[in-house]
Scaffold this motif. Structure first.
Motif, PDB file in Angstrom:
ATOM      1  N   SER A 221       0.800  -1.234   0.000  1.00  0.00           N
ATOM      2  CA  SER A 221       0.000   0.000   0.000  1.00  0.00           C
ATOM      3  C   SER A 221       0.830   1.281   0.000  1.00  0.00           C
ATOM      4  N   THR A 222       2.125   1.202   0.374  1.00  0.00           N
ATOM      5  CA  THR A 222       2.902   2.439   0.487  1.00  0.00           C
ATOM      6  C   THR A 222       3.265   3.042  -0.867  1.00  0.00           C
ATOM      7  N   ASP A 223       3.320   2.206  -1.937  1.00  0.00           N
ATOM      8  CA  ASP A 223       3.759   2.717  -3.231  1.00  0.00           C
ATOM      9  C   ASP A 223       2.768   3.676  -3.841  1.00  0.00           C
ATOM     10  N   SER A 224       3.324   4.636  -4.608  1.00  0.00           N
ATOM     11  CA  SER A 224       2.439   5.573  -5.287  1.00  0.00           C
ATOM     12  C   SER A 224       1.774   4.872  -6.465  1.00  0.00           C
ATOM     13  N   ASN A 225       2.520   3.963  -7.098  1.00  0.00           N
ATOM     14  CA  ASN A 225       2.004   3.340  -8.309  1.00  0.00           C
ATOM     15  C   ASN A 225       2.365   1.861  -8.293  1.00  0.00           C
ATOM     16  N   PRO A 226       1.703   1.060  -7.408  1.00  0.00           N
ATOM     17  CA  PRO A 226       2.135  -0.333  -7.250  1.00  0.00           C
ATOM     18  C   PRO A 226       1.845  -1.135  -8.509  1.00  0.00           C
ATOM     19  N   CYS A 227       2.593  -2.217  -8.677  1.00  0.00           N
ATOM     20  CA  CYS A 227       2.404  -3.077  -9.836  1.00  0.00           C
ATOM     21  C   CYS A 227       1.127  -3.895  -9.639  1.00  0.00           C
ATOM     22  N   GLU A 256       5.688   7.623 -19.912  1.00  0.00           N
ATOM     23  CA  GLU A 256       6.750   8.381 -19.256  1.00  0.00           C
ATOM     24  C   GLU A 256       7.165   7.654 -17.991  1.00  0.00           C
ATOM     25  N   ASP A 257       8.187   8.190 -17.352  1.00  0.00           N
ATOM     26  CA  ASP A 257       8.667   7.577 -16.114  1.00  0.00           C
ATOM     27  C   ASP A 257       7.574   7.380 -15.088  1.00  0.00           C
ATOM     28  N   LYS A 258       6.728   8.399 -14.973  1.00  0.00           N
ATOM     29  CA  LYS A 258       5.753   8.348 -13.876  1.00  0.00           C
ATOM     30  C   LYS A 258       4.669   7.294 -14.114  1.00  0.00           C
ATOM     31  N   ASP A 259       4.562   6.820 -15.371  1.00  0.00           N
ATOM     32  CA  ASP A 259       3.550   5.801 -15.656  1.00  0.00           C
ATOM     33  C   ASP A 259       4.017   4.406 -15.261  1.00  0.00           C
ATOM     34  N   LEU A 260       5.322   4.253 -15.023  1.00  0.00           N
ATOM     35  CA  LEU A 260       5.842   2.910 -14.757  1.00  0.00           C
ATOM     36  C   LEU A 260       5.454   2.467 -13.352  1.00  0.00           C
ATOM     37  N   TRP A 261       5.143   1.185 -13.224  1.00  0.00           N
ATOM     38  CA  TRP A 261       4.804   0.649 -11.907  1.00  0.00           C
ATOM     39  C   TRP A 261       6.064   0.482 -11.086  1.00  0.00           C
ATOM     40  N   SER A 262       5.892   0.589  -9.760  1.00  0.00           N
ATOM     41  CA  SER A 262       7.081   0.364  -8.936  1.00  0.00           C
ATOM     42  C   SER A 262       7.356  -1.146  -8.896  1.00  0.00           C
ATOM     43  N   LEU A 263       8.599  -1.478  -8.574  1.00  0.00           N
ATOM     44  CA  LEU A 263       9.007  -2.889  -8.621  1.00  0.00           C
ATOM     45  C   LEU A 263       8.372  -3.676  -7.483  1.00  0.00           C
ATOM     46  N   GLU A1165      15.446   1.868 -11.116  1.00  0.00           N
ATOM     47  CA  GLU A1165      14.792   2.703 -12.131  1.00  0.00           C
ATOM     48  C   GLU A1165      14.812   1.966 -13.466  1.00  0.00           C
ATOM     49  N   ASN A1166      15.972   1.345 -13.763  1.00  0.00           N
ATOM     50  CA  ASN A1166      16.120   0.642 -15.024  1.00  0.00           C
ATOM     51  C   ASN A1166      15.207  -0.590 -15.067  1.00  0.00           C
ATOM     52  N   GLN A1167      15.177  -1.336 -13.969  1.00  0.00           N
ATOM     53  CA  GLN A1167      14.344  -2.540 -13.943  1.00  0.00           C
ATOM     54  C   GLN A1167      12.860  -2.186 -14.025  1.00  0.00           C
ATOM     55  N   LYS A1168      12.506  -0.975 -13.579  1.00  0.00           N
ATOM     56  CA  LYS A1168      11.094  -0.572 -13.616  1.00  0.00           C
ATOM     57  C   LYS A1168      10.586  -0.527 -15.045  1.00  0.00           C
TER      58      LYS A1168
END
Length: 1512
Positions: A221-227, A256-263, A1165-1168
């Protein structure tokens, strides 16, 4: 029952059996034990016996759940993700579960009730309800247990409910049929309970497809954009449906970067590297424990002189040989093995499923032959084919997902471990591997692991598939299969030989490529020098020479590749040909019918893949083992001893006590150094070049190997290295260096380090992004930033390694007074200052004089003068300041006056030279570079057209035509085969077999031949394109004006020469080959299916639409993910190489931990973007293969429908084609996407081949006379210049005349335009207005090389290129050896060069790293002596040299260039006091121009500068 099987229709049906039918028949025999075959098989209205329904069917779901349970519980025990609150969904699922249990047991109690009624029900009525009831109860409990363990969607249960529904459908239908037939219900109670049961399991199935809410207390739940993967349901995960949102987003707009889900937590560097490090440490510990025995003895012996005789130790040492090195492989297996094995399990299932479809094909052909078979058989076979294909797809992609994620984690782990290691290895270890090599370990070697893991399962899977395929083939065709296998086996060494050879070529080509990139790198780094010396043609020739060799090798490997693709395309055909030919010729009773032919063809097609993969996997493994060795070797390097510097215990009041004997390479660099520095002292360390001053600093930081003695340092350390280390970050971040910001303190630091004025000029102030290695700062600014970082850190001890040499003398004065000196910001701190500047020595507390690694003298300034040894002698020669012994008080007072003056004009410290103040717009260049390459539209067709032009339009047309011919031949061969199989059998034999075989062979070989020609033509075209594109790019880059290089990071240009040229050389031709191949294969499949079953045309349109959309969504998204991935990859490596070059600074300031965090963050960042990239391939695969599976379904279905009008041969043809289509559809999308991604390289190269160029190198009919300039007169007439369009003028209306043979000194504050003036002479900067004449010739009218080759410059930064010393002095081989030796003698390098074994052939390393800065400067002097033109320009050439070397250079210039015109930009005014005239520039205009004596007398700017330097 058995008698019923022997019944008539079945004999008809199974009269001439083949394996597919065999299977079905065996299954049916098995069923017939429970069944009545008339009831179930040979009717148009089949049904199952009640016995079978109540036993086997009812037990299947229970057997599944009970067998899966133990594994599943084990998994749940280890994976807890918080618990889920009891929701409505969960309540309903539980309620229905309990009801199901009640319904089952109601049946059980009803049976007991019947017993009591004396009706004895069969035992099955007790057993089945009991089993089913317990299973339902178990399922209900499982629902609740899963909720407590945080499972949102349960795969195990979905499959269970699905099986239950599937097994209940039969009884459901049969109960209705029986009731309808009899007209009344038999057992009313069981009838009712069954329908309630059926309704409930359907409800359960539907409910279990929905997912629960996310669990409480979960880390997600802490992520802004969880996978969404973690929270998605089982079905969504199985089909990768959760990725669809990203696919649609990428189609609508660029991701863009901000659209990527966090790992996911398990994929982050922190988690992975921690685990891997733990395993590696364990591994090291285990292997060292075996060694310990030895070491304990040895160390005892040395340190404490314990009397264990040496014999004992020796025995132990001898044993040590059996020791094993710690194995990095074991650590990797322990870390990643378990996860990888899950993927292997899926692969196993997929392999087994692959062999079901050929059997079903056989059954289908049998069905077509048998005109009496009921229609539902055909539909059943078609449905089974479809189901089997879908299952295979799902399994395969699960396997790939696990494999690729393992690969991704491997790369993360390896990269992280290497990064951590690089921060602690010793200097000698660092020397054994260059920065480039270590970066290679991270990029190339880690990547190899990643590539291997994807195919690693083929190691066991390929043999398994080969074995199974051969087994089924043997059953179909008997021993004649061996002929086909023999051909395959023979092709393996052929392919292997080609692979080996290709490998060798690749290595050779890599060698050329590396040397070309290395050379380009140096050329771009020293492009200014090349322009100044007019050396471009020589270097251009070198590059083209390497390129020629590179393309030669490429051509050879292209020949090989076309051979191997010939083998690859022809192999299955040749195998089929030999097998069929042998089969038919061995015995004329052997008949090749449709079933045998097409079933064996589809088996041969399965064989093709493992056979081609095995050698590849093996070569992958070989490569990876090399990488593993390299990584393991690097990870086993010695680490710095963290305890080499004692930080705790020190005599009170003292700050450092050093007594060391330091060494690298076993010959000590420093020895017998005894030094005590009291707290708060300022100690200067002096000595000539190479005497060990910097080594002393390293020793204090604990960077050297300590042989004996000890070093102790009390307190925190700040370190300013000799070559400033600047990070690629904002200026402010460089100064704060991770400390908490404090505005007041920060401003004071800027003021003291004279950075205030620089900030005014930099475009973004202290927020200006500084390029890598501080590229957009001048040397002086870099040094001051480095100093500011130290001052801001507020440490106890300051180690300053010659920070004043890179700045102008008055700035040095300001810094010494404000920062380092007795009244500076750092007073009261302990300061150790390495310096060449004599003027500061009177103000330090102690002076340490080093000579050859020993302290030769030590004491205060006055003491050393009194001792009258070497130091005093040295001072007398160089200190022109007469008032050496002036009393201290006045000294301080005088300095205070100066300070008030300096404050007024510490201004303008910005270096104007190569980097003029960047405008706001250019500030973006150094900030993230995404803006650059959002080629968002599909790559424009123009780019394809450009590439086609480079290849040659005719060649392109020929290639397409050849592809059409190839596919026509292939279809021809198969149609012929199908016709052959339909040939009527007369007396148990077929006629004219010889003719059949002959035509079949001819068509097949023709196809192979055309393939060979096609791939060959394509390769030649590709090489032609590669040659012309590279030549155009190189040509343009040598003609590009300097201003382009000042604003473009070298990395970006190098990228064009390495990455993009590589893509054009080696990536685009194969992807075109693949695209055309798959496109034509798919096309021919459609043609064949439509020709045999015209009905198929109806479904083609909807399928094509689905396919097209999936393809568009995928290509758009995948390309942007790839772009984001490559954009985020380079920061990992640039940050890494930055770290490696600054390890000593990072360690000195104690920032190792935070740098590791930065690196981890960059990798994450790269793996995201890499992770969604992997998933996008799975998402695509499942959807495209689904389209392929539908094609199989419809081909089979229409064959069943049109059964009466079709012959078996045609059905075999169309279905076997359909079975292959999935693969080519899948690859076609990949190829399209790859082509679209890679063709961008053409565009990027085109763009850089068309940048504006400078004036021509030579102008016909305008070249000056041979001996020009003979006098050496220079005249500026109303001359103005600017760096680039849109910037301010740097020189404004200069008017001055220099007579031949004059010596002119050019001085001025930083930024006054001194360097710019010299650049104008060489036309690096073109005139904005006005002109320059040399000997009366207007320089703007002659060619650039005519001008530049007649002037000589000794540039400010000595640039050397890797190659021999001779090449560095004379790249065109114009001069004889005698002349070169003469020049070396005059430039005081002769002793050094003649002491080297290879003399003039002495190899200079990249950038001249293996010479000291002073020696490099002398090489530049030697170049000038060789050219010996009438005009010599010296640009601050003496900044980095100690006074003695400086004196030598000045001497040489005075004697050797006596009759030349010399223009010197001076740092140290004492060098130009005896010049003819001095030109003082101020803000781009001539302020003063007269003899030095007159200027001092007139008390102007020059006077004040001379006063600062103590010369007036």
């Amino acid at each position: 029952m058995s008698s019923q099987v022997e019944d008539f229709p079945s004999r008809v049906l199974f009269s001439r059996c083949t394996p597919g039918w065999e299977c079905l028949r065996n299954i049916m025999l098995l069923l017939s034990f429970f069944q009545d075959s008339n009831l179930s098989v040979h009717t148009d209205n089949p049904d199952l016996t009640p016995c079978f329904q109540n036993t086997v069917l009812a037990w299947i779901p229970s057997i599944y759940l009970w067998s899966a349970l133990p594994f599943y519980l084990l998994y749940l025990k280890h994976n807890k993700r918080g618990y889920i609150v009891l929701s409505v969904l969960s309540r309903f699922k539980t309620l229905f579960g309990v009801l199901l249990w009640c319904v089952s047991w109601a049946d059980l109690f009803y049976s007991f009730h019947e017993l009591l009624q004396n009706r004895t029900p069969p035992p099955v009525y007790f057993v089945t309800p009991l089993i089913v009831g317990i299973t339902m109860l178990l399922a209900t409990l499982l629902i609740q247990y899963e909720r407590l363990r945080g499972v949102q969607s349960s795969g195990v249960l979905i499959i269970f409910w699905f099986l239950s529904v599937l097994c209940a459908v039969g009884p459901f239908r049969s109960k209705i049929m029986t009731t309808a037939a009899q007209g009344h219900v038999n057992e009313r109670f069981r009838f009712t309970t069954f329908y309630i049961y059926f309704a409930l399991i359907i409800m359960e199935l539907i409910l279990s497809c929905f997912k629960e809410k996310p669990p409480f207390f979960s880390p997600v739940s802490t992520d802004s954009n969880p996978c969404p993967e973690l929270t998605s349901g089982f079905l969504s995960r199985l089909t990768f449906w959760w990725f669809t949102s990203m696919a649609i987003l990428g189609y609508k707009r660029p991701i863009e970067d901000k659209d990527l889900w966090s790992l996911n937590e398990d994929d982050t560097s922190k988690a992975i590297v921690q685990q891997l490090t733990k395993e590696w440490d364990k591994e090291k510990f285990h292997s060292s424990r075996k060694e310990d025995v030895t070491y304990v003895k040895k160390s005892n012996n040395v340190l404490n002189h314990v009397g264990d005789g040496p014999e004992e130790a020796e025995v132990l040492i001898r044993d040590k040989k059996h020791n094993r090195k710690p194995s990095f492989l074991k650590a990797l297996l322990r870390t990643f093995g378990a996860y990888f094995l899950i993927g292997s399990f899926f692969k196993l299932i997929q392999d087994l499923l692959a062999f079901v479809n050929p059997q079903l094909l056989s059954a289908l052909i049998g069905f077509i032959k048998n005109k009496d078979a009921p229609a539902w058989w055909g539909f059943l076979i078609a449905a089974l084919m479809f189901i089997c294909a879908v299952l295979q797809t799902l399994m395969l992609h699960q396997h790939f997902q696990y494999s690729f994620v393992t690969g991704m984690r491997l790369r993360t782990g390896i990269t992280g471990v290497i990064y951590r290691k690089s921060l602690v290895i010793t200097n000698s270890a660092k020397r054994s591997s260059t920065v480039g090599e270590i970066v290679n370990l991270m990029s190339v070697d880690a990547q190899r692991f990643m590539d291997l893991v994807a195919f690693l399962n083929m190691l066991w899977s390929a043999p398994l598939q080969i074995f199974l395929a051969l087994y089924f083939l043997w059953q179909t065709l008997g021993p004649s299969v061996l002929a086909g296998v023999a051909v395959m086996v023979l092709l393996i060494p052929f392919n292997a030989a080609i692979a080996m050879k290709t490998r060798a070529f690749q290595v050779e080509q890599m060698r050329y490529k590396d040397s070309r990139i290395k050379l380009m790198n140096e050329i771009l780094g020293g492009i200014k020098v090349l322009k100044l010396y007019a050396w471009e043609p020589s270097f251009s020739e070198k590059v083209l020479e390497i390129r020629k060799n590179e393309l030669r090798v490429l051509k050879k490997s292209a020949y090989l590749n076309s051979l191997s693709s010939f083998a690859w395309i022809s192999a299955p055909f040749l195998v089929a040909l030999t097998t069929f030919a042998v089969y038919v010729s061995v015995d004329e009773k052997n008949i090749l019918d449709a079933e045998k032919a097409f079933v064996s063809l589809s088996l041969f097609n399965i064989l093709k893949f493992p056979l081609s993969m095995l050698p590849q996997v093996i070569s992958y493994i070989v490569q990876t083992s090399v990488s593993l060795k390299r990584i393991q070797q690097f990870l086993s390097h010695d680490e710095l001893d963290p305890n080499s510097v004692e930080t705790k215990v020190i005599a009170p009041g003292k700050d450092m006590s050093i007594s060391l004997n330091y060494a690298n390479k076993k010959t000590p660099i420093l020895y017998f150094i005894n030094l005590l520095v009291p707290t708060g002292a300022l100690v200067a360390v002096v000595g000539h070049v190479g005497c060990g001053k910097s080594s002393l600093m390293s020793a204090l930081l604990g960077e050297m190997e300590k042989l004996e003695g000890e070093v102790a340092v009390k307190g925190s350390v700040a370190y300013v290295p000799q070559q400033a280390w600047i990070q690629n970050a904002t200026l402010k971040d460089n100064i704060l260096f991770g400390q908490a910001p404090n505005e007041q303190k920060y401003q004071n630091v800027l003021e003291a380090c004279a950075l205030k004025t620089d900030l005014e000029v930099l475009p973004g102030g202290d927020q200006t992004e500084i390029g890598e290695k501080g590229i957009n700062l001048s040397g002086g600014q870099r040094q001051r930033v480095s100093l500011a970082r130290a001052v801001y850190s507020n440490s106890d001890i300051y180690l300053l390694d010659d920070p004043l040499s890179a700045v102008d003398s008055h700035v040095a004065r300001h810094i010494f007074d404000k920062v380092i000196g007795p009244d500076g910001v750092l007073k009261g701190k302990t300061r150790i200052l390495v310096t060449h500047g004599i003027s500061f020595l009177p103000q330090v507390d102690h002076i340490v004089v080093l000579g050859d690694g020993k302290i030769s003298e030590m004491g205060s300034y006055q003491d050393l003068l009194k001792q009258n040894k070497a130091f005093a002698e040295f001072l007398r020669n160089y200190a022109l300041d007469e008032d050496i012994r002036e009393d201290e008080p006045t000294e301080i007072k005088k300095r205070e006056d100066e300070n008030t003056k300096v404050k007024g004009r510490a201004g303008g410290l910005v270096k104007a030279s190569p980097f003029p103040p960047l405008q706001k717009a250019q500030c973006v260049l150094f900030s993230p570079m995404y803006v650059l390459w959002c080629v968002i539209l599909q790559v424009k067709l123009t780019v394809f057209w450009q590439y086609m032009k480079a290849v040659g339009p005719v060649i392109c047309f020929v290639i397409c035509f050849l592809y059409c011919c190839q596919n026509a031949a292939a279809i021809g061969a198969n149609v012929w085969l199908s016709d052959w199989t339909n040939e009527p059998v007369i007396n148990g034999t077929q006629h004219n077999t010889a003719m059949r075989i002959g035509v079949y062979a001819a068509l097949g070989l023709l196809q192979g031949l055309i393939v060979l020609i096609t791939s060959f033509t394509l390769a030649m075209g590709g090489i032609k394109a590669a040659r012309s594109l590279h030549a155009a790019l190189l040509e343009n880059k040598f003609h590009t004006p300097q201003s382009f290089y000042d604003t473009t990071p070298t990395g970006r240009i190098i990228n064009r020469f390495s990455k993009d040229i590589y893509v054009i050389d080696e990536v685009i031709p194969p992807s075109i080959l693949m695209f055309l191949g798959t496109f034509f294969t798919s096309l021919s499949t459609m043609i064949v299916i439509i020709a045999s079953t015209p009905l198929f045309a109806v479904v083609i349109v909807p399928l094509a639409i689905v396919y097209f959309f999936v393809q568009r969504f995928y290509v758009a998204t995948s390309r942007q993910l790839k772009r984001l991935e490559s954009v985020s990859r380079s920061p990992i490596y640039s940050h890494f190489s930055e770290t490696v070059s600054g390890t000593s600074v990072i360690r000195a300031y104690g920032r190792v931990k935070s740098f590791i965090d930065i690196s981890d963050q960059k990798i994450d960042e790269n793996q995201k973007s890499h992770y969604p990239g992997i998933v996008s391939n799975r998402w695509l695969g499942i959807r495209v293969e689904f389209v392929g599976n539908c094609i199989v379904l419809f081909a089979a279905l229409f064959a069943v429908i049109g059964k009466n009008s079709l012959n078996p041969g045609l059905v075999g043809l169309s279905v076997s084609y359909a079975l292959q289509v999935t693969l080519s559809l899948n690859f076609m999308v990949r190829a399209t996407s790859e082509l679209e991604t890679n063709i961008v390289a053409v565009e990027r190269i085109k763009e850089y081949s068309e940048t504006e160029t400078e004036a021509p190198w030579a102008i016909e009919g305008k070249s000056p006379p041979q001996d020009w300039p003979s006098k050496g007169e220079v005249e500026f007439v109303n001359y103005s210049a600017r760096y680039r369009k849109g910037l301010d003028l740097v020189l404004k209306g200069l008017n001055l005349q220099v007579h031949g043979g004059e010596k002119i000194g050019i001085v001025g504050r930083t930024g006054a335009g001194k360097s710019s003036m010299t650049l104008c002479l060489f036309r690096i900067l073109e005139a904005a207005k006005g002109e320059i004449k040399i000997d009366g010739v207007k320089i703007a009218e002659i060619g650039l090389h005519d001008l530049r080759s007649r002037l000589t410059i000794i540039p400010q930064d000595p640039v050397l290129f890797s190659g021999t010393l001779r090449m560095n002095l004379d790249p065109f081989n114009k001069y004889s050896d005698e002349e070169i030796w003469k020049a070396l003698e005059l430039s005081h390098l002769k002793t050094f060069v003649s002491s080297q074994p290879s003399m003039l052939e002495y190899e200079c390393s990249e950038g001249g790293e293996n010479l000291s800065v002073g020696q490099r400067q002398l090489v530049c002097l030697a170049r000038a002596l060789l050219r010996k033109t009438r005009i010599l320009i010296l640009d601050e050439a003496t900044a980095a040299i100690d006074l003695e070397t400086d004196g030598l250079i000045q001497m040489t210039i005075r004697t050797q260039f006596e009759d030349c015109t010399v223009l010197t930009i001076a740092h140290r005014l004492n060098t130009i006091m005896d010049y003819t005239r001095v030109l003082v520039l101020d803000n781009g205009t001539v302020a003063e121009f007269d003899t030095p004596a007159n200027l001092i007398a007139s008390k102007g700017i020059f006077y004040s500068m001379a006063k600062d330097a103590g010369l007036a």
